[in-house]
Design a protein around this motif. Sequence first.
Motif, PDB file in Angstrom:
ATOM      1  N   VAL A 113       0.840  -1.196   0.000  1.00 55.14           N
ATOM      2  CA  VAL A 113       0.000   0.000   0.000  1.00 55.14           C
ATOM      3  C   VAL A 113       0.873   1.243   0.000  1.00 55.14           C
ATOM      4  O   VAL A 113       0.658   2.179  -0.780  1.00 55.14           O
ATOM      5  CB  VAL A 113      -0.931   0.015   1.237  1.00 55.14           C
ATOM      6  CG1 VAL A 113      -1.645   1.354   1.336  1.00 55.14           C
ATOM      7  CG2 VAL A 113      -1.946  -1.112   1.164  1.00 55.14           C
ATOM      8  N   GLU A 114       1.889   1.203   0.848  1.00 55.04           N
ATOM      9  CA  GLU A 114       2.757   2.369   0.937  1.00 55.04           C
ATOM     10  C   GLU A 114       3.450   2.643  -0.396  1.00 55.04           C
ATOM     11  O   GLU A 114       3.539   3.783  -0.850  1.00 55.04           O
ATOM     12  CB  GLU A 114       3.798   2.152   2.033  1.00 55.04           C
ATOM     13  CG  GLU A 114       4.484   3.427   2.443  1.00 55.04           C
ATOM     14  CD  GLU A 114       5.682   3.150   3.323  1.00 55.04           C
ATOM     15  OE1 GLU A 114       6.136   1.984   3.369  1.00 55.04           O
ATOM     16  OE2 GLU A 114       6.169   4.098   3.964  1.00 55.04           O
ATOM     17  N   GLU A 115       3.908   1.580  -0.995  1.00 47.96           N
ATOM     18  CA  GLU A 115       4.595   1.730  -2.276  1.00 47.96           C
ATOM     19  C   GLU A 115       3.660   2.322  -3.321  1.00 47.96           C
ATOM     20  O   GLU A 115       4.029   3.232  -4.084  1.00 47.96           O
ATOM     21  CB  GLU A 115       5.116   0.369  -2.735  1.00 47.96           C
ATOM     22  CG  GLU A 115       6.385   0.459  -3.549  1.00 47.96           C
ATOM     23  CD  GLU A 115       6.907  -0.936  -3.874  1.00 47.96           C
ATOM     24  OE1 GLU A 115       7.381  -1.129  -4.999  1.00 47.96           O
ATOM     25  OE2 GLU A 115       6.810  -1.830  -2.987  1.00 47.96           O
ATOM     26  N   ALA A 116       2.454   1.802  -3.350  1.00 51.68           N
ATOM     27  CA  ALA A 116       1.454   2.322  -4.288  1.00 51.68           C
ATOM     28  C   ALA A 116       1.242   3.815  -4.043  1.00 51.68           C
ATOM     29  O   ALA A 116       1.129   4.599  -4.980  1.00 51.68           O
ATOM     30  CB  ALA A 116       0.148   1.557  -4.131  1.00 51.68           C
ATOM     31  N   CYS A 117       1.199   4.174  -2.761  1.00 55.27           N
ATOM     32  CA  CYS A 117       1.033   5.577  -2.413  1.00 55.27           C
ATOM     33  C   CYS A 117       2.189   6.403  -2.963  1.00 55.27           C
ATOM     34  O   CYS A 117       1.981   7.474  -3.554  1.00 55.27           O
ATOM     35  CB  CYS A 117       0.978   5.738  -0.897  1.00 55.27           C
ATOM     36  SG  CYS A 117      -0.601   5.283  -0.174  1.00 55.27           S
ATOM     37  N   LEU A 118       3.397   5.910  -2.769  1.00 52.29           N
ATOM     38  CA  LEU A 118       4.564   6.657  -3.220  1.00 52.29           C
ATOM     39  C   LEU A 118       4.550   6.828  -4.736  1.00 52.29           C
ATOM     40  O   LEU A 118       4.845   7.904  -5.262  1.00 52.29           O
ATOM     41  CB  LEU A 118       5.839   5.942  -2.769  1.00 52.29           C
ATOM     42  CG  LEU A 118       6.099   6.054  -1.261  1.00 52.29           C
ATOM     43  CD1 LEU A 118       7.268   5.189  -0.832  1.00 52.29           C
ATOM     44  CD2 LEU A 118       6.337   7.517  -0.885  1.00 52.29           C
ATOM     45  N   THR A 119       4.206   5.758  -5.423  1.00 53.52           N
ATOM     46  CA  THR A 119       4.110   5.829  -6.879  1.00 53.52           C
ATOM     47  C   THR A 119       3.122   6.910  -7.285  1.00 53.52           C
ATOM     48  O   THR A 119       3.389   7.766  -8.125  1.00 53.52           O
ATOM     49  CB  THR A 119       3.633   4.468  -7.428  1.00 53.52           C
ATOM     50  OG1 THR A 119       4.465   3.435  -6.908  1.00 53.52           O
ATOM     51  CG2 THR A 119       3.664   4.462  -8.942  1.00 53.52           C
ATOM     52  N   ARG A 120       1.979   6.845  -6.652  1.00 52.42           N
ATOM     53  CA  ARG A 120       0.908   7.805  -6.935  1.00 52.42           C
ATOM     54  C   ARG A 120       1.384   9.232  -6.655  1.00 52.42           C
ATOM     55  O   ARG A 120       1.148  10.155  -7.452  1.00 52.42           O
ATOM     56  CB  ARG A 120      -0.274   7.456  -6.021  1.00 52.42           C
ATOM     57  CG  ARG A 120      -1.578   7.997  -6.478  1.00 52.42           C
ATOM     58  CD  ARG A 120      -2.195   7.102  -7.547  1.00 52.42           C
ATOM     59  NE  ARG A 120      -3.382   7.762  -8.059  1.00 52.42           N
ATOM     60  CZ  ARG A 120      -3.346   8.787  -8.891  1.00 52.42           C
ATOM     61  NH1 ARG A 120      -2.192   9.218  -9.348  1.00 52.42           N
ATOM     62  NH2 ARG A 120      -4.463   9.358  -9.299  1.00 52.42           N
TER      63      ARG A 120
ATOM     64  N   PRO B  75      -8.317   3.628  -4.404  1.00 54.72           N
ATOM     65  CA  PRO B  75      -7.206   4.367  -3.808  1.00 54.72           C
ATOM     66  C   PRO B  75      -7.388   5.863  -4.030  1.00 54.72           C
ATOM     67  O   PRO B  75      -7.862   6.270  -5.091  1.00 54.72           O
ATOM     68  CB  PRO B  75      -5.990   3.839  -4.563  1.00 54.72           C
ATOM     69  CG  PRO B  75      -6.517   3.265  -5.827  1.00 54.72           C
ATOM     70  CD  PRO B  75      -7.903   2.824  -5.562  1.00 54.72           C
ATOM     71  N   PRO B  76      -7.067   6.649  -3.050  1.00 57.45           N
ATOM     72  CA  PRO B  76      -7.309   8.081  -3.116  1.00 57.45           C
ATOM     73  C   PRO B  76      -6.431   8.737  -4.174  1.00 57.45           C
ATOM     74  O   PRO B  76      -5.303   8.326  -4.393  1.00 57.45           O
ATOM     75  CB  PRO B  76      -6.922   8.566  -1.729  1.00 57.45           C
ATOM     76  CG  PRO B  76      -5.926   7.582  -1.243  1.00 57.45           C
ATOM     77  CD  PRO B  76      -6.311   6.269  -1.849  1.00 57.45           C
ATOM     78  N   GLY B  77      -6.957   9.751  -4.829  1.00 54.85           N
ATOM     79  CA  GLY B  77      -6.211  10.410  -5.886  1.00 54.85           C
ATOM     80  C   GLY B  77      -5.657  11.757  -5.455  1.00 54.85           C
ATOM     81  O   GLY B  77      -4.709  12.250  -6.031  1.00 54.85           O
ATOM     82  N   GLU B  78      -6.242  12.280  -4.403  1.00 53.01           N
ATOM     83  CA  GLU B  78      -5.839  13.634  -4.013  1.00 53.01           C
ATOM     84  C   GLU B  78      -4.637  13.607  -3.078  1.00 53.01           C
ATOM     85  O   GLU B  78      -4.467  12.685  -2.273  1.00 53.01           O
ATOM     86  CB  GLU B  78      -7.015  14.347  -3.345  1.00 53.01           C
ATOM     87  CG  GLU B  78      -6.866  15.861  -3.328  1.00 53.01           C
ATOM     88  CD  GLU B  78      -7.081  16.403  -1.955  1.00 53.01           C
ATOM     89  OE1 GLU B  78      -6.322  17.319  -1.561  1.00 53.01           O
ATOM     90  OE2 GLU B  78      -7.985  15.901  -1.262  1.00 53.01           O
ATOM     91  N   LEU B  79      -3.827  14.622  -3.188  1.00 53.01           N
ATOM     92  CA  LEU B  79      -2.582  14.677  -2.431  1.00 53.01           C
ATOM     93  C   LEU B  79      -2.798  14.539  -0.928  1.00 53.01           C
ATOM     94  O   LEU B  79      -2.201  13.674  -0.286  1.00 53.01           O
ATOM     95  CB  LEU B  79      -1.882  16.004  -2.728  1.00 53.01           C
ATOM     96  CG  LEU B  79      -0.553  16.224  -2.007  1.00 53.01           C
ATOM     97  CD1 LEU B  79       0.498  15.278  -2.562  1.00 53.01           C
ATOM     98  CD2 LEU B  79      -0.096  17.675  -2.142  1.00 53.01           C
ATOM     99  N   GLY B  80      -3.649  15.392  -0.377  1.00 51.19           N
ATOM    100  CA  GLY B  80      -3.888  15.376   1.071  1.00 51.19           C
ATOM    101  C   GLY B  80      -4.361  14.014   1.540  1.00 51.19           C
ATOM    102  O   GLY B  80      -3.890  13.490   2.543  1.00 51.19           O
ATOM    103  N   GLN B  81      -5.266  13.443   0.771  1.00 46.78           N
ATOM    104  CA  GLN B  81      -5.797  12.122   1.115  1.00 46.78           C
ATOM    105  C   GLN B  81      -4.688  11.088   1.138  1.00 46.78           C
ATOM    106  O   GLN B  81      -4.637  10.221   2.011  1.00 46.78           O
ATOM    107  CB  GLN B  81      -6.854  11.707   0.086  1.00 46.78           C
ATOM    108  CG  GLN B  81      -8.088  12.596   0.078  1.00 46.78           C
ATOM    109  CD  GLN B  81      -8.917  12.422   1.329  1.00 46.78           C
ATOM    110  OE1 GLN B  81      -9.125  11.292   1.758  1.00 46.78           O
ATOM    111  NE2 GLN B  81      -9.351  13.503   1.941  1.00 46.78           N
TER     112      GLN B  81
END
Lengths: 128, 128
Positions: A113-120, B75-81
Amino acid sequence: MNKYYSITELTREFGISTRTLRFYEDEGLIHPERRGRTRLFRPADRRLIQEILRGRRIGFTIAEIREIIQVYKDPPGELGQLQLLMSRVEEKREELRQKRKDIDDTLTELDNVEEACLTRLAEIGVGT
Amino acid sequence: MNKYYSITELTREFGISTRTLRFYEDEGLIHPERRGRTRLFRPADRRLIQEILRGRRIGFTIAEIREIIQVYKDPPGELGQLQLLMSRVEEKREELRQKRKDIDDTLTELDNVEEACLTRLAEIGVGT
DNA sequence: TTTGACTTTTACGTCAAGGTCAACGATAGT
DNA sequence: ACTATCGTTGACCTTGACGTAAAAGTCAAA
């Protein structure tokens, strides 16, 4: 020496409420001393509370925690009791091993999840 | 192909009740298909249930499990989220690492209990 | 066609683990 | 003397996660 802890001292240290500690006493998990009506907790009580909270964190019920405490202060002497205890211990161990595996799996999932977040984040950052 | 599972099939496999699965649906954790009123569970539902139960075993609440599922499907798209999510993920990880440590400590404690039992058994055995 | 196994919804019940509130006592500071 | 802080008991309340019971529909086998 042989310091005493007050109830609020302990609630602050452990982040729990006085109600919780009184509840644990009602449930027979702890037996603090008294001066008048006021509870006085000794270091041994404090350590016991730590273990209770550890049991709580890993999902033991009050009844299970009480049982464990019982075993510690009064280990069974009779053969049948001992065998029963050992089989119950083995059960618990199996349960805990499963739980640990669950935790490990979930931890690696959280890594993803964290990795996906970083990619995003990188994508968004690039687009800015 | 694309087999369906009945509700009781799954309750038997996972050792839970139908009430539990219906409850999870009410809570929005799962969304089995329907033929008429009857629920039909697909393999994907089954896998989801497995993960729900894993979450349950490690002490996640329904709300937490729902939240995790949400993140996966949307998965959230916005930065803050995203930043919020990452910090919450880090919190959870810390919690799980603590829990893991608690389990390890308890496991070694159980080792000691077992050993004490064996010693005791030997004593009794000798005395016979 | 009746039995049995399975399914549904609705609704109230339960149990653990505390939360919360009332009413009060002891002690210390101003 | 007043107020704050900390302590007590007792009683009811709340929340989460289901259990349980009622009343009824579906479908296959005997």
